[in-house]
Write an enzyme that holds these catalytic residues in place. Structure first.
Site, mmCIF file in Angstrom:
data_model
loop_
_atom_site.group_PDB
_atom_site.id
_atom_site.type_symbol
_atom_site.label_atom_id
_atom_site.label_comp_id
_atom_site.label_asym_id
_atom_site.label_seq_id
_atom_site.Cartn_x
_atom_site.Cartn_y
_atom_site.Cartn_z
ATOM 1 N N ASP A 298 -31.019 -25.259 30.324
ATOM 2 C CA ASP A 298 -30.616 -24.003 30.928
ATOM 3 C C ASP A 298 -31.484 -23.793 32.163
ATOM 4 O OD1 ASP A 298 -30.233 -20.530 29.840
ATOM 5 O OD2 ASP A 298 -29.244 -21.716 31.377
ATOM 6 N N GLY B 152 -33.131 -21.218 33.542
ATOM 7 C CA GLY B 152 -34.373 -20.463 33.563
ATOM 8 C C GLY B 152 -34.236 -18.989 33.821
ATOM 9 N N TYR C 153 -32.088 -16.717 32.715
ATOM 10 C CA TYR C 153 -31.830 -15.942 31.491
ATOM 11 C C TYR C 153 -33.129 -15.738 30.716
ATOM 12 C CZ TYR C 153 -29.884 -14.815 26.890
ATOM 13 O OH TYR C 153 -29.589 -14.222 25.691
ATOM 14 N N ASP D 258 -28.290 -18.639 37.591
ATOM 15 C CA ASP D 258 -27.399 -17.467 37.599
ATOM 16 C C ASP D 258 -28.163 -16.226 37.191
ATOM 17 O OD1 ASP D 258 -27.910 -18.239 34.979
ATOM 18 O OD2 ASP D 258 -25.990 -17.475 34.238
ATOM 19 N N ASP E 184 -24.109 -23.433 21.999
ATOM 20 C CA ASP E 184 -25.521 -23.513 21.619
ATOM 21 C C ASP E 184 -25.922 -22.164 21.067
ATOM 22 O OD1 ASP E 184 -26.185 -21.983 24.287
ATOM 23 O OD2 ASP E 184 -28.036 -22.131 23.113
HETATM 24 C C1 LIG Z 1 -31.394 -21.128 23.475
HETATM 25 N N1 LIG Z 1 -30.200 -20.708 24.205
HETATM 26 C C2 LIG Z 1 -29.914 -19.305 23.926
HETATM 27 C C3 LIG Z 1 -30.537 -20.953 25.614
HETATM 28 C C4 LIG Z 1 -29.412 -21.562 26.340
HETATM 29 S S1 LIG Z 1 -28.138 -20.477 26.588
HETATM 30 C C5 LIG Z 1 -28.936 -19.072 27.302
HETATM 31 C C6 LIG Z 1 -27.896 -18.058 27.669
HETATM 32 C C7 LIG Z 1 -27.352 -17.278 26.679
HETATM 33 C C8 LIG Z 1 -26.397 -16.312 27.002
HETATM 34 N N2 LIG Z 1 -25.880 -15.540 26.004
HETATM 35 C C9 LIG Z 1 -25.960 -16.118 28.324
HETATM 36 C C10 LIG Z 1 -26.505 -16.920 29.339
HETATM 37 C C11 LIG Z 1 -26.116 -16.765 30.732
HETATM 38 O O1 LIG Z 1 -25.272 -15.924 31.095
HETATM 39 N N3 LIG Z 1 -26.692 -17.591 31.644
HETATM 40 C C12 LIG Z 1 -27.615 -18.517 31.282
HETATM 41 N N4 LIG Z 1 -28.145 -19.300 32.256
HETATM 42 N N5 LIG Z 1 -28.015 -18.700 30.007
HETATM 43 C C13 LIG Z 1 -27.483 -17.903 29.026
#
Ligand SMILES: CN(C)CCSCc1cc(N)cc2c(=O)[nH]c(N)nc12
Length: 376
Positions: free
Chosen positions: A92, A94, A96, A146, A271
């Protein structure tokens, strides 16, 4: 990277496919165990591969950048080598995690200023910085940088945030074009659809994101506290605007029932921290329903943890024994629960895949969704 559709359900929008990456194939629908800090908590890589049968795992830019840092990961030759995982990795981007972990952050057009949740040190993530970190990590799938707006958001906030996410996406694409792969294997960018729970914004974002030729597309901004029917409505709407021939990844989702409902709407990749985080708290997912193993009712239940389970722990250990381990706060308890739940999630999506291929998914899904939510 190549995605091939193998089957499509006639009574729903569910699909079965194969995503081929530089580190191997991924059968979709797929669940991706979360290995935020280069480890799927309480589980060995060998167990992930041989027992859980995980095909791809998640890493995280925010966490890995803060610790151990990109120069150590780079020095190891990338995250695959550093953690000895030779199958696909998705990271991901970073942003979020900055919003969800660092209570002191400031978002501007340029990027996000934040203080480390570890030692309070000051840092700055821009789309370019996020891409540089993910390049160095060596993820097979790189998520665009994002902004995930909070839920609920005003229409104005959601629109401004979505527009910025679209501008940040172009900066990610431009940086990746200028800075080729470091480890000699393909790394693909997945852009992320935003727009909160507003139909017109979701349509606009899906069309904008889909206008960029990418190897896959993600749906962000959901599983952030919205009601499940809102999640399903947005997921359904966005999937209808995303290319049929590319994988769709719904970020952060979800419960077993959420996953099956979204598979029926056309989502291919998932995930969620639930199997591991809730597992460590004694929540055991099974095909007959959810067990709270700390409940006294299991104290003298010497039957196997999950008679229908497909992990070695399901027949090796009883409910009473696992309950005891939790009561005694023994490490083994969390290891068993995490391993069982991850295997259950991988079993569930593989069952769904097989039902899609044999044309019985829609009826199976409706029966399964009811059972999965039963409290045992
Ligand atoms: C452990 N996971 C929760 C981490 C990967 S997913 C993290 C994650 C979760 C959710 N719900 C929305 C978003 C989002 O809108 N953008 C990004 N970049 N990541 C998001």
């Amino acid at each position: 990277m190549n995605f091939e559709l193998k089957a499509q359900d006639s009574k729903s929008k569910a699909r079965a496919g194969v995503l081929t990456t530089a580190h191997g194939e991924i059968q979709t629908p797929i669940f991706m165990p979360v290995g935020t800090v280069a480890s799927v908590k309480a589980v060995h890589q060998r167990e992930l591969k041989e027992d859980i049968k995980a095909q791809i795992i998640l890493g995280n830019t925010y966490h890995l950048y803060l610790r151990p840092g990109t120069d150590i990961i780079n020095g190891a030759g990338g995250l695959h080598k550093f953690m000895n995982w030779d199958r696909p990795i998705l990271t991901d981007s970073g942003g979020y995690q900055v919003y969800s972990l660092s209570n002191n952050n400031k978002i501007t057009e340029e990027g996000v200023k934040f203080k480390s949740h570890i030692d309070g040190s000051r840092h700055f993530f821009s789309p370019e910085k996020s891409m540089e970190i993910q390049r160095n990590i060596g993820a097979d799938i790189i998520m665009a940088f994002d902004e995930c707006p909070p839920y609920p958001s005003t229409y104005e906030y959601a629109k401004n945030s979505m527009d910025m996410t679209h501008r940040w996406l172009q900066r990610c694409i431009d940086w990746l074009k200028e800075n080729p792969e470091l480890y000699g294997f393909e790394q693909s960018l997945f852009p992320i659809v935003q727009g909160s729970t507003y139909n017109d914004l979701r349509k606009e974002s899906a069309e904008t994101i889909a206008s960029h030729p990418c190897d896959g597309y993600a749906i962000g901004g959901l599983s952030v506290g919205e009601p499940h029917d809102e999640m399903y409505a947005m997921s359904d709407l966005v999937c209808s605007y995303l290319p049929e021939d590319k994988p769709r990844y719904l970020m952060g989702v979800g419960t077993p029932a959420n996953i099956l409902e979204n598979i029926a709407l056309g989502v291919d990749m998932f995930d969620c921290v639930m199997p591991t985080r809730n597992g460590r708290n004694g929540m055991i997912f099974t095909s007959e329903g959810i067990i709270n193993i700390k409940n006294k009712k299991w104290e003298r239940d010497f039957s196997p943890l999950d008679p229908n389970g497909t992990s070695f722990v399901d027949s090796d250990y009883s409910k009473a024994y696992l309950r005891h381990l939790f009561a005694a706060n023994e490490y083994l308890g969390r290891q068993i629960a995490s391993l069982h739940n991850l295997r259950f999630y991988l079993w569930l999506v593989n069952e769904a895949r097989e039902k899609i291929i044999d044309g019985t998914f829609a009826s199976w899904k409706n029966v399964m969704v009811e059972k999965l939510q039963t409290r045992l």
